[in-house]
Design a protein around this motif. Structure first.
Motif, PDB file in Angstrom:
ATOM      1  N   GLY A 136      48.990  79.672  32.740  1.00 39.69           N
ATOM      2  CA  GLY A 136      50.792  79.057  33.306  1.00 39.69           C
ATOM      3  C   GLY A 136      50.997  77.672  33.859  1.00 39.69           C
ATOM      4  N   GLU A 137      51.561  76.780  34.095  1.00 46.32           N
ATOM      5  CA  GLU A 137      51.979  75.057  34.113  1.00 46.32           C
ATOM      6  C   GLU A 137      50.874  74.832  35.570  1.00 46.32           C
ATOM      7  N   GLY A 138      50.648  74.729  35.424  1.00 43.29           N
ATOM      8  CA  GLY A 138      49.687  74.049  36.164  1.00 43.29           C
ATOM      9  C   GLY A 138      48.216  74.683  36.682  1.00 43.29           C
ATOM     10  N   LYS A 139      48.004  75.804  36.375  1.00 41.82           N
ATOM     11  CA  LYS A 139      47.325  76.695  37.079  1.00 41.82           C
ATOM     12  C   LYS A 139      45.930  76.289  35.524  1.00 41.82           C
ATOM     13  N   VAL A 140      44.811  76.792  36.239  1.00 43.87           N
ATOM     14  CA  VAL A 140      43.565  76.753  35.356  1.00 43.87           C
ATOM     15  C   VAL A 140      42.804  78.061  36.037  1.00 43.87           C
ATOM     16  N   THR A 141      42.687  78.873  35.417  1.00 43.07           N
ATOM     17  CA  THR A 141      41.027  79.862  35.634  1.00 43.07           C
ATOM     18  C   THR A 141      40.126  79.533  35.010  1.00 43.07           C
TER      19      THR A 141
END
Length: 332
Positions: free
Chosen positions: A119-124
């Motif tokens: 999602g925007e601004g999220k990294v797993t």
């Protein structure tokens, strides 16, 4: 587990990614960089650097044969392929280690694992220890590219090699076919030809090194032929018949197909961007022929998401990636 938050997350630590991370840190941003394999990316570990180290060995070997011209004496000139390769790997290892040192020095958080945009601004990031969550307003994709595998010409690591096999060769080629005469193909052709492999280069375009100036192509072709290389332009390898001891290549030139036997084939037919399994499509990023589409400022059209270097398309050059990395960090 709570998400760790940063000003900037960089995915990929090649000459685009690590430079973007350093410039960001120099400008006071808190930065994380994610790498799934080796710091320094393909360039430092499996590309530009180790190939130059191999070429340096072959250049010295070539010069040793010309010792008399310089008033020098050298007898019983030979080489140990394993030692040549060992030196190349050591050079690559030193530089990769140097990147680790630069990350520490610039207080950049290094996360080893495979990243995905959530999602925007999220990294797993999938790491050895499980999944880590990172957030940042700005994310730079610097995931690079890998060798293109053409159907029928796929590498098997035994007789048909990609660049990784050619950098750690299982044997010394006696009769070598190189498919593709871009920078990668020509580097290996030059290296193995100098060490004594009977080398043939097949190029589909009407000149070798097709992205260079025409003058350079002509001059290089003349020099390589002088060194004993066979160069076939406007030629296509239609198929490879493989056996344990040899590969029979069906090479088409001028509408005629000829069969030739080789003991080793190196496939260097271009690269494709690493765009899979990153969650790009879900975010609405446009991908065109395996490359992320960006504007002239490396923006993807998704807020806060940039793409630099090979994954963003040609020209596939380390210094182009680094320049983009600096520009994006400064914009951020």
């Amino acid at each position: 587990m709570a998400a760790k938050s940063f000003d900037l997350i960089v995915i990929g630590s090649g000459p685009g990614g690590y430079v973007a991370a350093i410039r960001g840190a120099q400008l006071g941003l808190s930065v994380a960089i994610v790498e799934r394999e080796n710091l320094g990316g393909i360039c430092l570990n499996w590309g530009c650097i180790p190939t130059k180290a191999l070429l340096r060995s072959s250049e010295v070997f070539h010069l040793m044969h010309r010792a008399a011209e310089f008033g020098l004496k050298a007898d019983n000139i030979g080489y140990e392929l394993d030692e040549v390769v060992k030196r190349s790997r050591k050079v690559a290892g030193q530089l990769s280690g140097g990147i680790g040192h630069l990350m520490k020095k610039n207080k950049i958080t290094v996360v080893m694992g495979t990243a995905k945009l959530a999602g925007e601004g999220k990294v797993t990031v999938k790491t050895d220890k499980g999944t880590e969550e990172l957030t940042a307003k700005n994310i730079v994709l610097a995931t690079g590219a890998r060798a293109r595998n053409l159907p029928g010409l796929e590498a098997d690591g035994k007789r048909v090699w990609m660049y990784r096999d050619a950098l750690k060769p299982p044997h010394m080629p006696k009769k070598l076919l190189v498919i593709g005469s871009g920078a990668i193909g020509i580097e290996f052709a030059s290296f193995y030809n100098t060490l004594g492999a009977e080398t043939t280069v097949v190029e589909v375009m009407d000149r070798i090194l097709p992205v260079e100036d025409e003058e350079i192509s002509k001059f290089a072709k003349k020099q390589f032929e002088k060194q004993g290389m066979t160069i076939l332009q406007k030629a296509v390898v239609k198929q490879l018949d493989r056996s344990d001891a040899k590969v029979t290549a069906h090479i088409e030139t001028g509408g005629k197909v000829q069969k030739q036997d080789f003991d080793t084939v190196i496939s260097a037919v271009g690269i494709v961007g690493n765009v899979e399994d990153l969650g790009l499509e879900e975010l609405g990023v446009t991908i065109d022929r395996t490359h992320v589409v960006t504007d002239e400022y490396c923006r993807t059209g998704v807020d806060g998401l940039y793409a630099i270097g090979d994954v963003a398309g040609a020209p596939w050059l380390a210094h182009k990636a680094s320049h983009e990395g600096v520009m994006v960090a400064e914009m951020i």
